[in-house]
Structure formats: C-alpha cells, structure tokens
Design a protein around this motif. Structure first.
Motif, PDB file in Angstrom:
ATOM      1  N   ALA A  72      14.685   5.045  -1.726  1.00  0.00           N
ATOM      2  CA  ALA A  72      13.273   5.404  -1.467  1.00  0.00           C
ATOM      3  C   ALA A  72      12.184   5.337  -2.669  1.00  0.00           C
ATOM      4  O   ALA A  72      11.001   4.770  -2.689  1.00  0.00           O
ATOM      5  CB  ALA A  72      13.188   6.701  -0.973  1.00  0.00           C
ATOM      6  N   SER A  73      12.713   5.439  -3.909  1.00  0.00           N
ATOM      7  CA  SER A  73      11.904   5.457  -5.065  1.00  0.00           C
ATOM      8  C   SER A  73      11.811   3.887  -5.530  1.00  0.00           C
ATOM      9  O   SER A  73      10.829   3.657  -6.492  1.00  0.00           O
ATOM     10  CB  SER A  73      12.361   6.198  -6.224  1.00  0.00           C
ATOM     11  OG  SER A  73      13.711   5.833  -6.521  1.00  0.00           O
ATOM     12  N   ALA A  74      12.757   2.961  -5.305  1.00  0.00           N
ATOM     13  CA  ALA A  74      12.503   1.936  -5.645  1.00  0.00           C
ATOM     14  C   ALA A  74      13.336   0.597  -4.478  1.00  0.00           C
ATOM     15  O   ALA A  74      14.167   0.251  -4.483  1.00  0.00           O
ATOM     16  CB  ALA A  74      13.696   1.500  -6.935  1.00  0.00           C
TER      17      ALA A  74
ATOM     18  N   PRO B 226       4.543   8.067   0.905  1.00  0.00           N
ATOM     19  CA  PRO B 226       3.598   8.955   1.961  1.00  0.00           C
ATOM     20  C   PRO B 226       2.102   8.409   1.913  1.00  0.00           C
ATOM     21  O   PRO B 226       1.782   7.686   1.125  1.00  0.00           O
ATOM     22  CB  PRO B 226       3.761  10.166   1.621  1.00  0.00           C
ATOM     23  CG  PRO B 226       3.994  10.129  -0.188  1.00  0.00           C
ATOM     24  CD  PRO B 226       4.905   9.019  -0.130  1.00  0.00           C
ATOM     25  N   LEU B 227       1.476   8.960   2.868  1.00  0.00           N
ATOM     26  CA  LEU B 227      -0.020   8.809   2.957  1.00  0.00           C
ATOM     27  C   LEU B 227      -0.653  10.011   2.422  1.00  0.00           C
ATOM     28  O   LEU B 227      -0.005  11.014   2.106  1.00  0.00           O
ATOM     29  CB  LEU B 227      -0.503   8.521   4.437  1.00  0.00           C
ATOM     30  CG  LEU B 227      -0.296   7.329   4.863  1.00  0.00           C
ATOM     31  CD1 LEU B 227      -0.850   7.456   6.552  1.00  0.00           C
ATOM     32  CD2 LEU B 227      -0.538   5.929   4.216  1.00  0.00           C
TER      33      LEU B 227
ATOM     34  N   THR C  97       3.393  11.049   8.924  1.00  0.00           N
ATOM     35  CA  THR C  97       4.377  12.086   8.538  1.00  0.00           C
ATOM     36  C   THR C  97       5.642  11.534   7.660  1.00  0.00           C
ATOM     37  O   THR C  97       6.426  12.401   6.879  1.00  0.00           O
ATOM     38  CB  THR C  97       4.948  12.729   9.704  1.00  0.00           C
ATOM     39  OG1 THR C  97       5.512  11.647  10.480  1.00  0.00           O
ATOM     40  CG2 THR C  97       3.844  13.401  10.496  1.00  0.00           C
ATOM     41  N   THR C  98       5.796  10.204   7.781  1.00  0.00           N
ATOM     42  CA  THR C  98       7.043   9.763   6.908  1.00  0.00           C
ATOM     43  C   THR C  98       6.770   9.813   5.277  1.00  0.00           C
ATOM     44  O   THR C  98       5.623   9.724   4.800  1.00  0.00           O
ATOM     45  CB  THR C  98       7.244   8.352   7.299  1.00  0.00           C
ATOM     46  OG1 THR C  98       8.575   7.788   6.645  1.00  0.00           O
ATOM     47  CG2 THR C  98       6.046   7.287   6.640  1.00  0.00           C
ATOM     48  N   PRO C  99       7.657  10.368   4.668  1.00  0.00           N
ATOM     49  CA  PRO C  99       7.645  10.503   3.071  1.00  0.00           C
ATOM     50  C   PRO C  99       7.827   9.269   2.495  1.00  0.00           C
ATOM     51  O   PRO C  99       7.495   9.126   1.330  1.00  0.00           O
ATOM     52  CB  PRO C  99       8.861  11.288   2.687  1.00  0.00           C
ATOM     53  CG  PRO C  99       9.887  11.335   3.923  1.00  0.00           C
ATOM     54  CD  PRO C  99       8.919  10.929   5.065  1.00  0.00           C
ATOM     55  N   ASP C 100       8.704   8.059   3.006  1.00  0.00           N
ATOM     56  CA  ASP C 100       9.032   7.014   2.238  1.00  0.00           C
ATOM     57  C   ASP C 100       9.232   5.797   3.356  1.00  0.00           C
ATOM     58  O   ASP C 100       9.546   4.674   2.872  1.00  0.00           O
ATOM     59  CB  ASP C 100      10.189   7.229   1.654  1.00  0.00           C
ATOM     60  CG  ASP C 100      11.217   7.701   2.369  1.00  0.00           C
ATOM     61  OD1 ASP C 100      11.540   7.532   3.671  1.00  0.00           O
ATOM     62  OD2 ASP C 100      12.150   8.327   1.769  1.00  0.00           O
TER      63      ASP C 100
END
Length: 241
Positions: free
Chosen positions: A84-86, A50-51, A18-21
């Motif tokens: 989260a993005s980097a 995420p998965l 469920t985790t986005p990051d």
C-alpha cells in the motif's frame, strides 16, 4: 439533456471516496466478464487513495501505470503489486525509461489474455513519450498479480494493438478480431487483425493483419489504399503458455 449516471458509476465513486489505498481514478478503461460472474476492469494510469475529505486528490497521490479492479456486485477490490505504501504496476516496466499501458483483454479457459502497449520516454514537449511495441500477457485467473507469460506481438508497422477485442464467441464468424490504432501524432487510423483458431494450437495462436492497409499505399506518407476491400493477410504466430 443530462444523462443518468452509468450503473457502475456510483459504485466506483463510492469506492474512490472511501478506499484508503485503492483505485480513485484511471484511464484506458476495459472490462472482462469472469467465468464466476464477476467483472474484471483493466486500467492504465491509476491513481490510488486516499482522497481528501472534500473528494479532491492530494498532490502527492500515488500513480502507477496499470492495475486491475475486480467488481463483485457493488464491492470493488484493486489489484496491484507491491504494498500500500509502495505500490507497483501489475505489468512491470522492463527498465526505468519504459512502461506499459493496458489494452483490451479476453479470457480463454482459465487464462486472462491482455494486450499491453509498451511506451518509452522521448522528446521534450507536453507528450514526452513514444510507442515502443506490443505484447500479450497471460494471467492465471487464480493469480492476477503476476503474468504467467509475456509474448511479443507485431509492432514494426507502428500499430498499437488492443484498443478493442471482439472475441470469437461474439463475432459471429468464428474469428477473434483485435483492433489497433496507428502511432501518429494526428489523423490516427484504425487497424484490425484476426485470430485464426482453426490453424492455432494449444501452444500458439495464428494471427493475421491486413497488409493492404499497411503496405499497399498509393502515397507512402498518406493513408490512401489501392483497394481497401481486399484482405491481404500477413500471418504471425504468437506463442502462449
């Protein structure tokens, strides 16, 4: 016979789904009980979410060299640096050709002490890295994203320390024991060192390791010893701040 899943397995599986990051998988798994009752998990290579909808991992999933995960009951929180993005590892690499993988850790007062092994790029085979040294990093429990200090540990013998730590509170003899593994392609051997608190101070720890198992070999290239029952300590003082 099939074994039932570990109690924490469902919590991590549910979090990964469920985790986005946050954490979706990691290796070199260690855990430390925090003073407030929560559990701090220490990981080396960590995939972040995420998965995919079918629980597989995207080919472009982010991978960083080390992280923490804080467990409070069934609630998990991933700790890393960056965004989260980097995302970036908690224990930053000294340069582009080196990185740190996590060893075990333990808590002293309000500080978390973690042993990290430094590795470097080397060779052209499937395992293109080589051991390059040990350090101990101290983190304030109020700031687990940035080490308050990083000190070198003995590394000349080629032992990657931190494969397990038995703290003095559980050893039964007042010593903290630090286990390590010799840096060898095959036939790796375990090593052990111990912390002498009675000769340590607020600013340093006195550590010894058995030179009988490192320096007194019958054959230089073999792991054969004259008398493995003799503990011949070599002492090393590590500064802590």
């Amino acid at each position: 016979m099939q074994q039932p899943p570990a109690p924490f397995g469902s919590a991590f599986n549910g979090y990964a789904a469920t985790t986005p990051d946050g954490w979706t998988g990691g290796d070199s798994t260690y855990s430390v009980r925090m003073p407030d009752g929560r559990t701090l998990w220490l990981f080396s290579g960590t995939f972040l979410g995420p998965l995919n909808a079918n629980s597989t991992r995207p080919t472009g999933a982010k991978l960083i060299n080390n992280t923490f995960v804080i467990q409070d009951g069934d609630e998990l929180t991933t700790v890393h640096v960056g965004t989260a993005s980097a995302p970036k590892a908690i224990m930053p690499p000294p340069d582009d050709s080196h990185w740190f993988w996590s060893g075990d850790g333990f808590i002293v007062g309000a500080r978390l002490q973690v042993i990290y092994q430094r590795y470097r790029k080397a060779g052209t085979g499937p395992m293109q890295f080589a051991f390059d040294g040990n350090v101990v990093a101290a983190f304030s429990l109020s700031n687990l994203k940035t080490p308050a200090s990083v000190e070198k540990l003995p590394s000349d013998s080629g032992v990657a320390w931190g494969s397990a730590i038995l703290p003095a509170s559980r050893s039964g003899d007042g010593y903290t024991y630090v286990h390590g593994v010799s840096d060898a392609q095959t036939d790796k051997a375990m090593r052990v060192a111990r912390v002498h608190y009675e000769q340590s101070s607020a600013g340093s720890l006195l550590i010894s390791y058995n030179v009988n198992s490192l320096d007194n070999r019958v054959v230089d290239s073999a792991d054969l010893y004259r008398d493995t029952s003799i503990y011949r300590p070599r002492f090393y003082r590590v500064s802590i701040r």
